[in-house]
Design a protein around this motif. Structure first.
Motif, mmCIF file in Angstrom:
data_model
loop_
_atom_site.group_PDB
_atom_site.id
_atom_site.type_symbol
_atom_site.label_atom_id
_atom_site.label_comp_id
_atom_site.label_asym_id
_atom_site.label_seq_id
_atom_site.Cartn_x
_atom_site.Cartn_y
_atom_site.Cartn_z
ATOM 1 N N LEU A 1 0.840 -1.202 0.000
ATOM 2 C CA LEU A 1 0.000 0.000 0.000
ATOM 3 C C LEU A 1 0.870 1.245 0.000
ATOM 4 N N LEU A 2 0.595 2.144 -0.932
ATOM 5 C CA LEU A 2 1.207 3.472 -0.942
ATOM 6 C C LEU A 2 0.159 4.446 -0.425
ATOM 7 N N MET A 3 0.397 4.979 0.771
ATOM 8 C CA MET A 3 -0.575 5.834 1.436
ATOM 9 C C MET A 3 -0.204 7.301 1.274
ATOM 10 N N HIS A 4 -0.975 8.011 0.465
ATOM 11 C CA HIS A 4 -0.758 9.447 0.346
ATOM 12 C C HIS A 4 -1.139 10.108 1.666
ATOM 13 N N SER A 5 -0.239 10.921 2.199
ATOM 14 C CA SER A 5 -0.487 11.603 3.470
ATOM 15 C C SER A 5 -0.465 13.105 3.264
ATOM 16 N N CYS A 6 -1.417 13.789 3.889
ATOM 17 C CA CYS A 6 -1.484 15.243 3.779
ATOM 18 C C CYS A 6 -0.823 15.944 4.962
ATOM 19 N N CYS A 7 -0.842 15.310 6.139
ATOM 20 C CA CYS A 7 -0.267 15.910 7.341
ATOM 21 C C CYS A 7 -0.310 14.880 8.461
ATOM 22 N N ALA A 8 0.477 15.106 9.508
ATOM 23 C CA ALA A 8 0.530 14.157 10.617
ATOM 24 C C ALA A 8 -0.793 14.023 11.371
ATOM 25 N N PRO A 9 -1.508 15.118 11.688
ATOM 26 C CA PRO A 9 -2.769 14.950 12.425
ATOM 27 C C PRO A 9 -3.772 14.059 11.699
ATOM 28 N N CYS A 10 -3.917 14.235 10.385
ATOM 29 C CA CYS A 10 -4.833 13.379 9.629
ATOM 30 C C CYS A 10 -4.276 11.967 9.467
ATOM 31 N N ALA A 11 -2.961 11.862 9.318
ATOM 32 C CA ALA A 11 -2.356 10.569 9.016
ATOM 33 C C ALA A 11 -2.202 9.670 10.228
ATOM 34 N N GLY A 12 -2.057 10.256 11.419
ATOM 35 C CA GLY A 12 -1.675 9.476 12.588
ATOM 36 C C GLY A 12 -2.552 8.276 12.865
ATOM 37 N N GLU A 13 -3.857 8.492 12.940
ATOM 38 C CA GLU A 13 -4.784 7.394 13.234
ATOM 39 C C GLU A 13 -4.763 6.349 12.126
ATOM 40 N N MET B 1 -8.352 10.337 15.781
ATOM 41 C CA MET B 1 -7.397 11.197 15.089
ATOM 42 C C MET B 1 -6.998 12.369 15.978
ATOM 43 N N LEU B 2 -7.981 13.009 16.597
ATOM 44 C CA LEU B 2 -7.709 14.138 17.484
ATOM 45 C C LEU B 2 -7.023 13.676 18.763
ATOM 46 N N GLU B 3 -7.463 12.558 19.290
ATOM 47 C CA GLU B 3 -6.867 12.025 20.515
ATOM 48 C C GLU B 3 -5.398 11.679 20.300
ATOM 49 N N LEU B 4 -5.099 11.052 19.178
ATOM 50 C CA LEU B 4 -3.728 10.685 18.875
ATOM 51 C C LEU B 4 -2.872 11.924 18.623
ATOM 52 N N SER B 5 -3.448 12.931 17.972
ATOM 53 C CA SER B 5 -2.710 14.173 17.715
ATOM 54 C C SER B 5 -2.295 14.848 19.020
ATOM 55 N N LYS B 6 -3.160 14.781 20.022
ATOM 56 C CA LYS B 6 -2.820 15.339 21.339
ATOM 57 C C LYS B 6 -1.744 14.507 22.015
ATOM 58 N N ARG B 7 -1.888 13.190 21.897
ATOM 59 C CA ARG B 7 -0.896 12.297 22.512
ATOM 60 C C ARG B 7 0.490 12.519 21.930
ATOM 61 N N GLU B 8 0.555 12.683 20.605
ATOM 62 C CA GLU B 8 1.839 12.834 19.918
ATOM 63 C C GLU B 8 2.303 14.288 19.846
ATOM 64 N N GLU B 9 1.460 15.202 20.295
ATOM 65 C CA GLU B 9 1.784 16.636 20.291
ATOM 66 C C GLU B 9 2.135 17.130 18.888
ATOM 67 N N PHE B 10 1.288 16.763 17.922
ATOM 68 C CA PHE B 10 1.502 17.185 16.544
ATOM 69 C C PHE B 10 1.284 18.680 16.391
ATOM 70 N N TYR B 11 1.912 19.237 15.365
ATOM 71 C CA TYR B 11 1.638 20.613 14.969
ATOM 72 C C TYR B 11 0.179 20.718 14.549
ATOM 73 N N GLN B 12 -0.498 21.748 15.016
ATOM 74 C CA GLN B 12 -1.939 21.906 14.769
ATOM 75 C C GLN B 12 -2.173 23.037 13.771
ATOM 76 N N GLN B 13 -2.193 22.696 12.502
ATOM 77 C CA GLN B 13 -2.460 23.707 11.488
ATOM 78 C C GLN B 13 -3.913 24.156 11.557
#
Length: 229
Positions: free
Chosen positions: A25-37, A177-189
């Motif tokens: 699988l080649l997964m196109h990713s737009c950003c870490a917050p969307c991609a994390g989950e 997705m939001l929960e993981l973004s908080k856990r990983e402290e991703f940049y929040q665009q």
């Protein structure tokens, strides 16, 4: 009837399977917050996944680099290969010309998705991937039907490559997705990515007496601190 716990700690992830038994699988990713989950779900299912970062729409370059580096950071944590397809902004502006004033989810977004998926599908064909998908659809700000249509169109010219239209939002995916973004402290665009979405978001904020977006300063741990008060 008790409510199902779909949180990161409470959800027992099912084992995902590719649509037709595809191996890579080649997964196109737009950003870490969307991609994390999405990335975590794929890793838990042991699907052979490579992250493909092709987002020439992101403006300005500093914003592009920040979003990319956050995505690389999580890919390294999961041990997922990461392909940096570089910052192809001049071709993006040529492709978008004449659609500068289209609204979000309109024709400009379709053109943008088409371009990003076409490059993803071509890379997949040239490098032995038989399946592509994207993290774009997990965001409730996006039109999933629009995204899936672009993905299917991009792979339609390749017999060897298919598009996986899995609904990453379902069963609490957007919440995790939001929960993981908080856990990983991703940049929040705070805007989709392109110069026109930045322009329109700032216009909306100003019309309501709010400050313009200050890029590069907001991270998800700030949201966690707010919850502790």
């Amino acid at each position: 009837m008790s409510k199902i716990d779909y949180s990161l700690n409470g959800y027992e992830r099912p084992t995902l399977k590719t649509p037709n038994g595809e191996k890579k699988l080649l997964m196109h990713s737009c950003c870490a917050p969307c991609a994390g989950e999405v990335m975590e779900a794929l890793a838990a299912s042991h699907i052979d996944t490579t992250i493909f970062f092709y987002n020439p729409n992101i403006h300005p370059k500093e914003e592009y680099e920040l979003r990319k580096e956050e995505n690389i950071r999580f890919a390294q944590k999961l041990g997922m290969p990461f392909v940096d397809a570089d910052y192809d902004k001049d071709n993006w502006f040529d492709r978008i010309k004449g659609q500068e004033d289209e609204p979000e989810r309109g024709a400009r977004c379709t053109t943008c998705f088409d371009m990003r998926f076409e490059v993803t599908a071509q890379y997949a064909k040239e490098n032995g991937f038989d399946l592509i998908s994207s993290t774009l659809g997990i965001s409730r700000w996006k039109d999933m039907k629009q995204i899936n249509g672009c993905g299917a169109r991009a792979t339609s010219t390749y017999q060897e490559v298919s598009y996986w239209d899995f609904n990453w939002r379902k069963q609490g995916g957007s919440s995790r997705m939001l929960e993981l973004s908080k856990r990983e402290e991703f940049y929040q665009q705070e805007y989709c990515g392109c110069v026109y979405s930045l322009r329109d978001t700032n216009r909306w904020r100003e019309s309501r007496g709010r400050d313009k977006i200050e890029r590069g300063v907001k991270f998800y741990q700030e949201a966690m601190k707010g919850l502790d008060k």
